[in-house]
Design a protein around this motif. Structure first.
Motif, mmCIF file in Angstrom:
data_model
loop_
_atom_site.group_PDB
_atom_site.id
_atom_site.type_symbol
_atom_site.label_atom_id
_atom_site.label_comp_id
_atom_site.label_asym_id
_atom_site.label_seq_id
_atom_site.Cartn_x
_atom_site.Cartn_y
_atom_site.Cartn_z
ATOM 1 N N THR A 73 -2.788 42.667 -12.656
ATOM 2 C CA THR A 73 -2.540 41.390 -12.310
ATOM 3 C C THR A 73 -3.484 40.378 -13.475
ATOM 4 N N ASP A 218 5.032 32.627 -6.346
ATOM 5 C CA ASP A 218 4.952 33.592 -7.017
ATOM 6 C C ASP A 218 4.695 35.166 -6.496
ATOM 7 N N ASP A 221 8.918 39.800 -8.891
ATOM 8 C CA ASP A 221 8.984 39.882 -10.243
ATOM 9 C C ASP A 221 9.825 38.812 -11.016
ATOM 10 N N ASN A 280 6.993 40.420 -17.409
ATOM 11 C CA ASN A 280 7.026 40.149 -15.763
ATOM 12 C C ASN A 280 8.287 40.494 -15.111
ATOM 13 N N ALA A 284 8.123 44.714 -12.897
ATOM 14 C CA ALA A 284 6.945 43.928 -13.896
ATOM 15 C C ALA A 284 6.075 44.887 -14.463
ATOM 16 N N PHE A 287 1.355 41.038 -13.498
ATOM 17 C CA PHE A 287 1.536 39.795 -12.602
ATOM 18 C C PHE A 287 0.849 38.678 -13.028
ATOM 19 N N MET A 288 1.201 37.634 -12.939
ATOM 20 C CA MET A 288 0.457 36.249 -13.381
ATOM 21 C C MET A 288 -0.805 36.154 -12.628
#
Length: 384
Positions: A73, A218, A221, A280, A284, A287-288
């Motif tokens: 992440t 969020d 994916d 992503n 994914a 993750f952001m």
């Protein structure tokens, strides 16, 4: 940065004058952000794995998400890198709106970074406390709101200092400028006169609310990043037309001197977002995290305020709004009914998962809905 170089060279070689065109610089910012994402993406994913910065999955969520435990992440840092570097390279750094958007984006990104760091280091899916996170978001939101109140009051050819000086000379009027009024989509003659206080409160709500709305979305994916790209692209179009007196006069929207430069940030956001989506997309690779989601939401909210398209943002970001409302409804009803629920799980994307939709179905359908809503939002430019 590069714009200043090319402007100085254009005095000797006129061909370099082409870089004064906003549309070209927006495309170059997009391509630069894409290149940064593709160049540094694999390296960042490897480094995040080495540092064991893996996602801690909620134990009360859908069981299909348990396989995501440990996926790297904090990949949103890659998005921020692309946006920041591309903007600094291709934007006019003397523009007053460029810096406030970067301030909010990077400020919220810093909050998200701390939140994510606590999650991955202490293996706590909750991260920062809600009070602490909201407190720091509020500080940034209030500062941005005050700055934007005077930045939007700048007359054509004027400066931020002149706007503040005029406000002082006029003995602090609450109706600082027509550009602070709320534009109502689909109506050419309706603008709600907020006044200074109303503008500050509303701007704060839009910026902080947008940040948290994208963060709540969020959860799957690719779910948040493509709607962010689509809405960001639309806001770039709004910025371009409201930054030109000919277009704004024809379309009956406020003329905001200098707002057109935000097209460069919109281009950078598109490139950085699409590059991140490459990694992503389901399943994914990264993750952001909050570092990306909070920052991107704040960026969209600030751009909407500058272009006076806050209501259009709510329309185009309908998915973000629905995700936020689902959490608010679920939480409120749960408390009032002593444990009963409206949705199987909130945010609402989890509800559809538990109803039997596959993750890819939820994501794709939410993308389609966002695309439709963005078209509706853009239609407000002409349908008035």
């Amino acid at each position: 940065m590069l714009l200043e170089l090319f402007r100085s060279l254009s005095s000797s070689w006129s061909a370099f004058g082409v870089f004064n065109y906003l549309t070209l610089r927006a495309m170059l910012a997009c391509l630069t952000a894409l290149a940064i994402g593709f160049a540094f993406g694999p390296w960042m994913i490897r480094e995040l794995k080495k540092l064991h910065f893996g996602q801690a999955v909620r134990t009360d969520g859908p069981k299909t998400h348990l396989v995501k435990e440990g996926t790297p992440t904090m990949g949103g840092a890659l998005i921020l890198l692309g946006i920041t570097v591309s903007t600094l390279l291709w934007a006019d750094l003397s523009n007053r709106f460029i810096w406030v958007v970067l301030f909010v984006t990077l400020g919220f990104g810093a909050i998200g970074w701390i939140d994510d760091y606590r999650k991955v280091v202490y293996h706590n899916p909750r991260g920062m406390s809600a009070r602490e996170k909201f407190g720091w978001q509020s500080v940034i939101g209030v500062i941005a709101a005050f700055y934007l109140a005077f930045a939007l009051a700048v007359e054509p050819g004027g400066t931020l200092a002149e706007a503040a000086s005029n406000w002082y000379a006029d003995r602090f009027p609450l109706d600082l400028s027509r550009n602070l009024h709320l534009l109502v989509p689909f109506f050419k003659d309706i603008m709600l006169p907020f006044g200074l206080i109303g503008f500050l409160v509303f701007t704060y709500i839009v910026i902080v609310g947008s940040s948290n709305a994208v963060n709540l979305t969020d959860g799957l994916d690719g779910l948040a990043i493509l709607p962010t790209v689509l809405v960001g692209a639309a806001l770039g179009i709004f910025a371009y037309v409201c930054g030109r007196p000919d277009f704004s006069n024809y379309l009956l929207i406020p003329f905001i001197p200098g707002a057109g430069e935000l097209v460069v940030i919109a281009g950078a956001l598109i490139g950085a977002g699409l590059a991140f989506l490459w990694y992503n997309a389901h399943p994914a690779q990264v993750f952001m995290g909050d570092v990306g989601a909070l920052a991107l939401g704040g960026c969209l909210g600030t751009m909407a305020v500058v272009t006076r398209q806050e209501i259009a943002l709510a329309i185009m970001g309908g998915v973000f709004v629905a995700e936020t409302l689902s959490v608010m409804i679920q939480t409120t009803y749960f408390r009032l009914s002593h444990g009963k629920r409206v949705f199987l799980m909130a945010p609402i994307h989890h509800h559809f998962e538990l109803k039997g939709w596959k993750e890819t179905q939820v994501v794709t359908r939410f993308w389609i809905i966002t695309f439709i809503l963005v078209i509706v939002g853009l239609s407000t430019l002409k349908i008035r």
